[in-house]
Scaffold this active site. Structure first.
Site, PDB file in Angstrom:
ATOM      1  N   ASP A  13     -57.355   2.217 -36.717  1.00  0.00           N
ATOM      2  CA  ASP A  13     -56.274   3.142 -37.061  1.00  0.00           C
ATOM      3  C   ASP A  13     -55.025   2.296 -37.283  1.00  0.00           C
ATOM      4  O   ASP A  13     -54.997   1.105 -36.967  1.00  0.00           O
ATOM      5  CB  ASP A  13     -56.053   4.150 -35.909  1.00  0.00           C
ATOM      6  N   SER A  14     -53.971   2.945 -37.757  1.00  0.00           N
ATOM      7  CA  SER A  14     -52.696   2.251 -37.902  1.00  0.00           C
ATOM      8  C   SER A  14     -52.106   1.914 -36.536  1.00  0.00           C
ATOM      9  O   SER A  14     -51.125   1.185 -36.464  1.00  0.00           O
ATOM     10  CB  SER A  14     -51.711   3.149 -38.653  1.00  0.00           C
ATOM     11  N   TYR A  45     -48.555   4.084 -41.182  1.00  0.00           N
ATOM     12  CA  TYR A  45     -49.216   3.970 -42.485  1.00  0.00           C
ATOM     13  C   TYR A  45     -48.809   5.133 -43.391  1.00  0.00           C
ATOM     14  O   TYR A  45     -48.914   5.040 -44.603  1.00  0.00           O
ATOM     15  CB  TYR A  45     -50.736   4.027 -42.311  1.00  0.00           C
ATOM     16  N   GLY A  46     -48.377   6.214 -42.769  1.00  0.00           N
ATOM     17  CA  GLY A  46     -48.127   7.452 -43.520  1.00  0.00           C
ATOM     18  C   GLY A  46     -46.987   7.360 -44.526  1.00  0.00           C
ATOM     19  O   GLY A  46     -46.818   8.240 -45.355  1.00  0.00           O
ATOM     20  N   CYS A  76     -58.288   7.289 -38.922  1.00  0.00           N
ATOM     21  CA  CYS A  76     -56.959   7.483 -39.498  1.00  0.00           C
ATOM     22  C   CYS A  76     -57.100   8.418 -40.696  1.00  0.00           C
ATOM     23  O   CYS A  76     -57.802   8.094 -41.662  1.00  0.00           O
ATOM     24  CB  CYS A  76     -56.415   6.124 -39.940  1.00  0.00           C
ATOM     25  N   ASN A  77     -56.450   9.568 -40.621  1.00  0.00           N
ATOM     26  CA  ASN A  77     -56.519  10.531 -41.727  1.00  0.00           C
ATOM     27  C   ASN A  77     -55.916   9.939 -43.001  1.00  0.00           C
ATOM     28  O   ASN A  77     -56.388  10.202 -44.107  1.00  0.00           O
ATOM     29  CB  ASN A  77     -55.730  11.791 -41.372  1.00  0.00           C
ATOM     30  N   THR A  78     -54.861   9.156 -42.831  1.00  0.00           N
ATOM     31  CA  THR A  78     -54.149   8.616 -43.990  1.00  0.00           C
ATOM     32  C   THR A  78     -55.046   7.665 -44.780  1.00  0.00           C
ATOM     33  O   THR A  78     -55.145   7.754 -46.005  1.00  0.00           O
ATOM     34  CB  THR A  78     -52.870   7.889 -43.500  1.00  0.00           C
ATOM     35  N   GLU A 154     -45.860   5.784 -30.979  1.00  0.00           N
ATOM     36  CA  GLU A 154     -46.213   4.364 -30.820  1.00  0.00           C
ATOM     37  C   GLU A 154     -45.443   3.712 -29.657  1.00  0.00           C
ATOM     38  O   GLU A 154     -45.801   2.638 -29.215  1.00  0.00           O
ATOM     39  CB  GLU A 154     -45.957   3.596 -32.120  1.00  0.00           C
ATOM     40  N   CYS A 186     -53.292  14.170 -37.980  1.00  0.00           N
ATOM     41  CA  CYS A 186     -53.014  12.739 -37.797  1.00  0.00           C
ATOM     42  C   CYS A 186     -53.457  12.412 -36.380  1.00  0.00           C
ATOM     43  O   CYS A 186     -53.125  13.162 -35.445  1.00  0.00           O
ATOM     44  CB  CYS A 186     -51.522  12.467 -37.971  1.00  0.00           C
ATOM     45  N   THR A 187     -54.211  11.345 -36.220  1.00  0.00           N
ATOM     46  CA  THR A 187     -54.798  11.083 -34.905  1.00  0.00           C
ATOM     47  C   THR A 187     -53.737  10.806 -33.837  1.00  0.00           C
ATOM     48  O   THR A 187     -53.967  11.059 -32.654  1.00  0.00           O
ATOM     49  CB  THR A 187     -55.813   9.927 -34.986  1.00  0.00           C
ATOM     50  N   HIS A 188     -52.583  10.310 -34.256  1.00  0.00           N
ATOM     51  CA  HIS A 188     -51.505  10.098 -33.279  1.00  0.00           C
ATOM     52  C   HIS A 188     -51.066  11.419 -32.621  1.00  0.00           C
ATOM     53  O   HIS A 188     -50.709  11.459 -31.449  1.00  0.00           O
ATOM     54  CB  HIS A 188     -50.284   9.466 -33.949  1.00  0.00           C
TER      55      HIS A 188
END
Ligand code: DGL
Length: 262
Positions: A13-14, A45-46, A76-78, A154, A186-188
């Protein structure tokens, strides 16, 4: 390095959001050996362009292939909605991606009003629009880019005053639109699901695609020999942050957390 007989799964993922996917994967595939890469140094990344996403994903994929993984989960969806098709064309191993859970949302929503919170890049992607247009044609879909959320998440504190204010503003907006189902695309954002739940005053079902991803990975992985459990984590950012979130999510069998710049 000698390849073990266990199933090896690369996950990336990012940043730290994909650890929530790793957690679901580990529940479905407890015998697998996982190698997780968090590109925290380059998050979010978005807000990046597609060229950047492909170049950085390729670096990570190449690293995971060097680590002899049998399967890669793009947590990561992005990245999934923008470049997973190219990754599949470029590399000869199976990829499982994650996309906003639009289809399940159409099953849950009673009032046909769905909110989608995702990165700006995901919402603009062809992959996302394809899924939305296929499944949610007859629904009111309220899309909002979660600007500022990934940067705050983050930092590794999931209930900071800044985050609370940000989430409150999204919740107010979604409540004004009278949605009854919200897709965390978004996984975050899954790391702050409890914060969303605490702030909604109307009944809203929160959905993510983590379990669907774990089921798909399980299907692909079934034929591969499974022997022992282990998770290795790497980050281009802070190892303390990664370690704190690993603890927070109670991810088991983590043998190694290391800094690694690709
Ligand atoms: N966690 C990622 C996703 O699911 C991207 C977050 C970001 O770096 O913008 O889309």
């Amino acid at each position: 390095m000698q390849k073990s007989l266990s199933l090896r799964i690369g996950v990336f993922d990012s940043g730290i959001g994909g650890l929530t996917v790793l957690k679901s994967l580990q529940q479905s595939l407890p015998e697998a050996h996982f190698v997780y890469y968090a590109d925290s140094q380059n998050a979010p990344y978005g807000l990046r362009d597609v060229g950047f996403l492909l170049a950085y994903s390729e670096r990570i994929v190449q690293y995971l292939i060097c680590r002899e993984v049998d399967l890669i989960v793009v947590a990561c969806n992005t990245v999934t909605t923008e470049v997973i098709d190219q990754l599949r064309e470029l590399y000869p191993l199976p990829f499982v991606g994650i996309e906003p859970a639009i289809k399940p949302a159409t099953k849950y929503s009673q009032n046909k009003s769905i909110g989608v919170l995702a990165t700006a890049r995901t919402l603009q992607s062809r992959g996302y629009k394809r899924t939305r247009d296929k499944y949610a044609k007859n629904f009111k879909v309220i899309e909002r880019p979660g600007l500022g959320l990934v940067e705050e998440i983050e930092k590794g504190v999931f209930d900071s005053p800044v985050l609370k204010r940000l989430v409150q503003s999204f919740v107010d907006d979604f409540e004004c639109q009278a949605i009854d189902t919200l897709v965390l695309g978004c996984t975050h954002y899954i790391l702050i699901k409890p914060l969303f739940e605490s702030l909604f005053t109307t009944p809203v079902t929160l959905l993510d695609a983590n379990e669907a991803v774990a089921r798909r990975a399980q299907e692909i992985a079934k034929p591969i020999i499974e022997v022992f459990q282990m998770v290795e984590c790497y980050t281009s950012g802070s190892t303390e942050l990664l370690e704190a979130v690993v603890k927070h999510l109670e991810i088991a069998f983590v043998k190694n957390i290391e800094k690694l710049t690709l």
